[in-house]
Design an enzyme around this catalytic site. Structure first.
Site, mmCIF file in Angstrom:
data_model
loop_
_atom_site.group_PDB
_atom_site.id
_atom_site.type_symbol
_atom_site.label_atom_id
_atom_site.label_comp_id
_atom_site.label_asym_id
_atom_site.label_seq_id
_atom_site.Cartn_x
_atom_site.Cartn_y
_atom_site.Cartn_z
ATOM 1 C CE LYS A 190 -2.136 3.085 1.826
ATOM 2 N NZ LYS A 190 -1.869 4.461 1.379
ATOM 3 N N GLY A 243 6.451 4.785 8.399
ATOM 4 C CA GLY A 243 5.591 5.961 8.468
ATOM 5 C C GLY A 243 5.671 6.591 9.845
ATOM 6 C CB SER A 244 3.624 9.168 11.412
ATOM 7 O OG SER A 244 2.356 8.562 11.386
ATOM 8 C CB THR A 245 5.601 7.644 16.157
ATOM 9 O OG1 THR A 245 6.986 7.571 15.780
ATOM 10 C CG2 THR A 245 5.422 6.985 17.513
ATOM 11 N N GLY A 248 2.006 4.111 13.401
ATOM 12 C CA GLY A 248 2.649 2.885 13.881
ATOM 13 C C GLY A 248 1.889 2.265 15.053
ATOM 14 C CD GLU A 265 12.654 0.345 10.036
ATOM 15 O OE1 GLU A 265 13.278 1.291 10.554
ATOM 16 O OE2 GLU A 265 12.983 -0.850 10.202
ATOM 17 C CB CYS A 299 12.588 8.719 9.083
ATOM 18 S SG CYS A 299 13.790 7.718 8.168
ATOM 19 C CD GLU A 399 9.179 12.745 12.083
ATOM 20 O OE1 GLU A 399 8.068 12.233 12.319
ATOM 21 O OE2 GLU A 399 10.078 12.137 11.482
HETATM 22 P P1 NAD Z 1 1.886 8.170 7.735
HETATM 23 O O1 NAD Z 1 2.010 7.355 8.952
HETATM 24 O O2 NAD Z 1 0.876 9.234 7.697
HETATM 25 O O3 NAD Z 1 1.601 7.261 6.463
HETATM 26 C C1 NAD Z 1 2.439 6.175 6.119
HETATM 27 C C2 NAD Z 1 1.617 5.155 5.356
HETATM 28 O O4 NAD Z 1 0.628 4.628 6.239
HETATM 29 C C3 NAD Z 1 0.861 5.724 4.156
HETATM 30 O O5 NAD Z 1 0.859 4.759 3.128
HETATM 31 C C4 NAD Z 1 -0.542 5.897 4.702
HETATM 32 O O6 NAD Z 1 -1.536 5.843 3.701
HETATM 33 C C5 NAD Z 1 -0.659 4.712 5.637
HETATM 34 N N1 NAD Z 1 -1.635 4.844 6.710
HETATM 35 C C6 NAD Z 1 -2.121 5.973 7.270
HETATM 36 N N2 NAD Z 1 -3.007 5.670 8.245
HETATM 37 C C7 NAD Z 1 -3.068 4.312 8.307
HETATM 38 C C8 NAD Z 1 -3.778 3.385 9.125
HETATM 39 N N3 NAD Z 1 -4.627 3.788 10.059
HETATM 40 N N4 NAD Z 1 -3.576 2.070 8.929
HETATM 41 C C9 NAD Z 1 -2.710 1.636 7.995
HETATM 42 N N5 NAD Z 1 -2.027 2.464 7.186
HETATM 43 C C10 NAD Z 1 -2.190 3.788 7.342
HETATM 44 O O7 NAD Z 1 3.362 8.744 7.476
HETATM 45 P P2 NAD Z 1 3.792 9.699 6.279
HETATM 46 O O8 NAD Z 1 3.298 11.052 6.609
HETATM 47 O O9 NAD Z 1 3.451 9.115 4.966
HETATM 48 O O10 NAD Z 1 5.377 9.613 6.378
HETATM 49 C C11 NAD Z 1 6.089 10.443 7.188
HETATM 50 C C12 NAD Z 1 6.475 9.740 8.466
HETATM 51 O O11 NAD Z 1 7.167 8.538 8.157
HETATM 52 C C13 NAD Z 1 7.429 10.545 9.317
HETATM 53 O O12 NAD Z 1 7.055 10.430 10.658
HETATM 54 C C14 NAD Z 1 8.760 9.859 9.078
HETATM 55 O O13 NAD Z 1 9.685 10.039 10.106
HETATM 56 C C15 NAD Z 1 8.357 8.447 8.916
HETATM 57 N N6 NAD Z 1 9.367 7.679 8.171
HETATM 58 C C16 NAD Z 1 10.138 6.780 8.851
HETATM 59 C C17 NAD Z 1 11.142 6.080 8.185
HETATM 60 C C18 NAD Z 1 12.031 5.102 8.930
HETATM 61 O O14 NAD Z 1 12.755 4.343 8.282
HETATM 62 N N7 NAD Z 1 12.016 5.087 10.244
HETATM 63 C C19 NAD Z 1 11.349 6.287 6.812
HETATM 64 C C20 NAD Z 1 10.533 7.201 6.152
HETATM 65 C C21 NAD Z 1 9.538 7.889 6.849
#
Ligand code: NAD
Length: 496
Positions: A190, A243-245, A248, A265, A299, A399
């Protein structure tokens, strides 16, 4: 836009900007026939539409992945899986300009930066191709009576849900499809709403590389619909989430139903620590690009810049001066260093922090403005430096995910460690010093998954990457990641 642009191949998606899901080896519309729009962040105009996948589409994709897992893919030998990855690397090399052009249009990263990562991207694919032939079990001497042989075998966990962020779709994707293909798992991916186009194209290349239909499926759509359906799906065995904490935590809750294995991550707020004995000719640009790379949307961005007090004022002046030399502009222009932020939402978020800084007593040294003129329609913001920051301020703790450096003074090594670790995250960190004792003290004391010394942001999949604390768990890259995609099974064979 008037800048010199990098040479670019024709963009196939311009002639067909309406993208479908990719299930069972082919494009197909979402069951409900709905669509979402994506925007070019450099202009704010609609770029493409994506199929809006929901539960029914995730069900179809998981079913296809399960069929492939139990069917043709299960008969591929490690050497054949390796061969698919090697062919995929060749195809990525051939189509790299197209893939990066898609990504640059979609999420705004400077094309020159993406193009510069070509060799390392292909090396990542080849790393995982080598992993396909490195999986082994164990024969373990036991202390049992009689004549019993004991072995530990490994087997792929099954269907993996890969949920990706928008800030580096191609690179995030490789950290999922690499171990999936190396171990013999299958996947439903996804992608993020703002970063789906390059991922859809790589799915086609994987089929061209000889991957059976259904091994990798792509369901585009919203996180709260397709994403949460995938995270909770009872027939998905593992979720690899970047994605975001905040999201997560939702993934952890959604995984409980069938005890999914997780790789998380998550976010970061990384300290980049400059000691008075550092070589400032290297530290100033190193710290600057540690935070401004990808417009701060990384990130592990080194967003909390700790500077030893003796050099604090000089460092702030030089960092600000360097920041002003960096060109913000058209992501396709060869000399652009900072492209736009990914979306209006992200721009609003970053601007709200830029306003919050002075309210809490920080001093805006440079940046913080939206460029006007031909950039005014896009989501651009200047590289920004705050000084007079204390570690307790909102801009030092949350962040921002934008090109905003918060400079905080410190006096001693102990203070640098205490302040650097006084945060919920623990992803990246940087140390700039010419003193080996200082460096070793910091490497041992910093609570973060990676410490970069006199450099920032280097990554190698053989080394791996992961977080402490709220930055997640599960290592991406390295042999321990591969183990996360494998079940272990003990066998006791009584031959007496
Ligand atoms: P996000 O958490 O908003 O979205 C990430 C993904 O999750 C997207 O595909 C989104 O559609 C999906 N998503 C959103 N809500 C969901 C849910 N309830 N259930 C399942 N999936 C869902 O994050 P973002 O804004 O896309 O990315 C930025 C964040 O990602 C920042 O916090 C960044 O630090 C983090 N990040 C971490 C790493 C790492 O390796 N640690 C790498 C890249 C980005």
């Amino acid at each position: 836009m008037s800048c010199d642009t990098l040479s670019t191949p024709p963009l196939n998606f311009i002639s067909n900007p309406h993208k479908e899901l990719f299930i069972d080896g082919r494009s197909c519309p979402a069951v409900a026939g709905e669509r979402i729009e994506t925007f070019n962040p450099a202009t704010g105009r609609v770029l493409a539409t994506l199929a809006r996948g929901r539960q029914a589409d995730v069900d179809a994709a998981v079913m296809s992945a399960r069929r492939a897992f139990e069917g043709p893919w299960s008969r591929f030998t490690p050497a054949q899986r390796q061969q698919v990855l090697v062919r995929f690397a060749e195809l990525v090399e051939k189509h790299y300009d197209e893939l990066t052009l898609l990504e640059s249009h979609d999420m705004g990263a400077p094309l020159a930066r993406l193009r510069g990562a070509k060799e390392s991207y292909i090396r990542n694919i080849l790393y995982y191709s080598s992993q396909a032939r490195s999986i082994s079990g164990d024969t373990i001497p036991n202390s049992l009576p009689g004549n019993v042989t004991t072995m530990v075998l490994k087997a792929p966990v099954g269907v993996v849900g890969g949920i990706l962020p928008w800030n580096g779709p191609l690179s995030s994707q490789m950290y999922v499809i690499g171990p999936v293909l190396a171990t013999g798992c299958t996947a439903v991916i996804k992608p993020a709403e703002e970063g789906s186009l390059s991922i859809l194209r790589t799915a086609e290349l994987l089929i061209e590389a000889g991957l059976p239909p259904g091994v990798i499926n792509i369901v585009t759509g919203l996180g709260c619909e397709a994403g949460s359906a995938l995270a909770a799906h009872p027939d998905v065995n593992r979720v690899a989430f970047t994605g975001s904490t905040v999201t997560g935590r939702e993934i952890i809750r959604a995984s409980a139903g069938n005890m999914k294995r997780l790789q998380l991550e998550l976010g970061g707020k990384s300290p980049d620590i400059v000691f008075a004995d550092a070589d400032l000719n290297k530290a100033v640009p190193g710290v600057a690009m540690g935070i401004y790379n990808n417009s701060g949307q990384i990130c592990f961005a080194g967003s909390r810049v700790f500077v030893q007090r003796d050099i604090h004022d000089e460092f702030v002046d030089r960092l600000a001066a360097y920041s002003r030399t960096l060109k913000v502009g058209d992501p396709l222009a060869a000399d652009t260093k900072l492209g736009p932020l990914v979306s209006q939402r992200q721009l609003d978020r970053v601007l709200s922090y830029v306003n919050k800084g002075p309210e809490e007593g920080a001093r805006l040294v440079t940046g913080g403005q939206r460029p006007g003129g031909e950039l005014s329609g896009g989501y651009f913001i200047e590289p920004t430096v705050f000084s007079n920051v204390s570690n307790k301020m909102t801009i030092a703790q949350e962040e921002i995910f934008g090109p905003v450096a918060c400079v905080i003074p410190f006096d001693t090594i102990e203070e640098a460690l205490t302040l650097g670790n006084a945060i919920d995250y623990g992803l990246g960190s940087g140390v700039w010093s010419s003193n080996v004792n200082t460096v070793m003290r910091m490497i041992h004391g910093i609570q973060a998954g990676t410490v970069w010394v006199n450099c920032y942001g280097l990554l190698d999949p053989a080394v791996g990457f992961g977080g402490y604390k709220h930055s997640g768990y599960g290592w991406k890259g390295g042999p321990s990641q591969i183990d996360g995609y494998l079940y272990q099974k003990a066998a006791y064979i009584n031959v007496g």
